[in-house]
Scaffold this active site. Structure first.
Site, PDB file in Angstrom:
ATOM      1  N   ASP A 180      19.465   9.717  17.277  1.00 58.91           N
ATOM      2  CA  ASP A 180      20.506   9.507  16.270  1.00 58.91           C
ATOM      3  C   ASP A 180      20.403   8.067  15.795  1.00 58.91           C
ATOM      4  O   ASP A 180      19.316   7.496  15.837  1.00 58.91           O
ATOM      5  CB  ASP A 180      21.883   9.854  16.843  1.00 58.91           C
ATOM      6  CG  ASP A 180      22.846  10.371  15.774  1.00 58.91           C
ATOM      7  OD1 ASP A 180      23.146   9.603  14.854  1.00 58.91           O
ATOM      8  OD2 ASP A 180      23.291  11.531  15.856  1.00 58.91           O
ATOM      9  N   HIS A 223      17.779   7.662  13.544  1.00 59.76           N
ATOM     10  CA  HIS A 223      18.369   7.839  12.216  1.00 59.76           C
ATOM     11  C   HIS A 223      18.605   6.518  11.502  1.00 59.76           C
ATOM     12  O   HIS A 223      19.305   6.479  10.502  1.00 59.76           O
ATOM     13  CB  HIS A 223      19.680   8.616  12.323  1.00 59.76           C
ATOM     14  CG  HIS A 223      19.498  10.042  12.720  1.00 59.76           C
ATOM     15  ND1 HIS A 223      20.547  10.931  12.787  1.00 59.76           N
ATOM     16  CD2 HIS A 223      18.391  10.744  13.086  1.00 59.76           C
ATOM     17  CE1 HIS A 223      20.098  12.120  13.178  1.00 59.76           C
ATOM     18  NE2 HIS A 223      18.786  12.020  13.367  1.00 59.76           N
TER      19      HIS A 223
END
Length: 330
Positions: A148, A171
């Site tokens: 993430d 991310h």
């Protein structure tokens, strides 16, 4: 194997925690009763070092349905700092956390240096370092590989500096998401400089939900960044809506202003290398973009850009030409 640990102050003198070797959390998330495996709170002048590893053994947690289908994860972070001031964490590894690796909540004057975060790119909701309601936090000389956000910044955070961080997989480095809850406090002062992103979903990102809840993001600086095969190198997304848990017809009311993006180079994994999609109800203001050189070699032609509800100021080189097209709603 080490179960939940809570270390709480206030303490009368500086505290030093030296982690050597590897400590492992129980693999079963059901044995945890709180949101932190190692929780440290109400401490000043804390030093954590030693070169050791916190292994969250999170693989079992990543595939549970309440995370992926309902956006509702209540698993413990590997290390949770709450109300910790004037402190330093260095030369520590966080491995395979069940959810966020390190959370920083209500902390002031905190330095993270030479931190190594490791989890597969497919691990769900495993932000590397997440902070909120904190002032004067620095993340320096660190490597974050996770599933993430490498670093995520929540509401009420002021004066955050990120320098010389290697991010990927992951991310990217994100502000938000914002606008999902009421009464969120402003984010003021966020600098990302001399960082490298490799194979990430995003580079630098600001994300807000399309809801009527209000908020402020201002004084943001992205400078001297290298992006290697990044899907969305530069993105402001004010229609952030994971798992379609919102109504995109309601524009975001988060106000984004005073954003500087300078000297960003590298390669994009998608054709749209720059996307600045601001809210029609609260357009972005005072956005300055300079010296962008992002290339794309896939199908469809050269790298492009998209913008909506923003009128940036341009300086230096622009490759691709920024705001050459209007951003299309998701």
């Amino acid at each position: 194997m080490l179960g939940e640990v809570k270390l709480g102050g206030p303490c009368k003198a500086p505290v030093e925690l030296s982690l050597q070797g590897t400590v492992k959390a129980p693999a079963d998330p059901k044995v945890f009763k709180s949101d932190g495996w190692i929780t440290i709170n109400h401490v000043s002048q804390l030093t954590v070092s030693g070169g050791g590893t916190f292994d969250g053994q999170g693989k079992l947690s990543w595939n549970l349905d309440q995370c992926k289908k309902k956006f509702n994860c209540s698993f413990p972070a590997n290390v949770r700092f709450s109300s910790v001031d004037n402190s330093t964490v260095s030369h520590i590894r966080s491995l395979n956390s069940k959810t966020f690796h390190i959370t920083v909540l209500g902390c002031n004057n905190f330095i993270f240096q030479n931190i190594y975060v490791i989890a597969p790119g497919t691990s769900f909701n495993t932000d590397g370092i997440h902070m909120a309601q904190s002032y004067n936090v620095s993340v320096l000389d660190s490597t974050i590989m996770t599933g993430d956000d490498c670093i995520s910044v929540g509401d009420g955070t002021r004066n955050v500096t990120v320098k010389r961080v290697n991010c990927g997989p992951g991310h990217g480095i994100s502000i938000g998401s914002l606008g999902r809850t009421q009464n969120e406090q402003p984010i003021v002062g966020f600098t990302v400089k001399n960082c490298t992103f490799t194979g990430t979903l995003n580079g630098v990102r600001i994300k807000t939900w399309p809801t009527p809840k209000t908020g402020v993001v201002t004084d943001i600086h992205y400078e001297d960044l290298i992006l290697n095969d990044v899907s969305n190198p530069i993105i402001i997304d004010q229609e952030y809506c994971p798992l379609n848990l919102c109504d995109r017809s309601t524009p975001s009311r988060i106000k984004i202003s005073n954003v500087w993006i300078k000297n960003v180079t590298g390669t994009s994994a998608t054709q749209v290398a720059v996307k600045i999609s601001c809210s029609k109800a609260s357009p972005c203001e005072n956005v300055e973009i300079g010296d962008i050189n992002l290339t794309y070699s896939g199908p469809g032609g050269h790298a492009t850009s998209e913008c909506a509800n923003v009128q940036p100021k341009f300086t230096g080189k622009q490759n691709p030409p920024v705001c050459a097209a209007r951003a299309v709603s998701s």
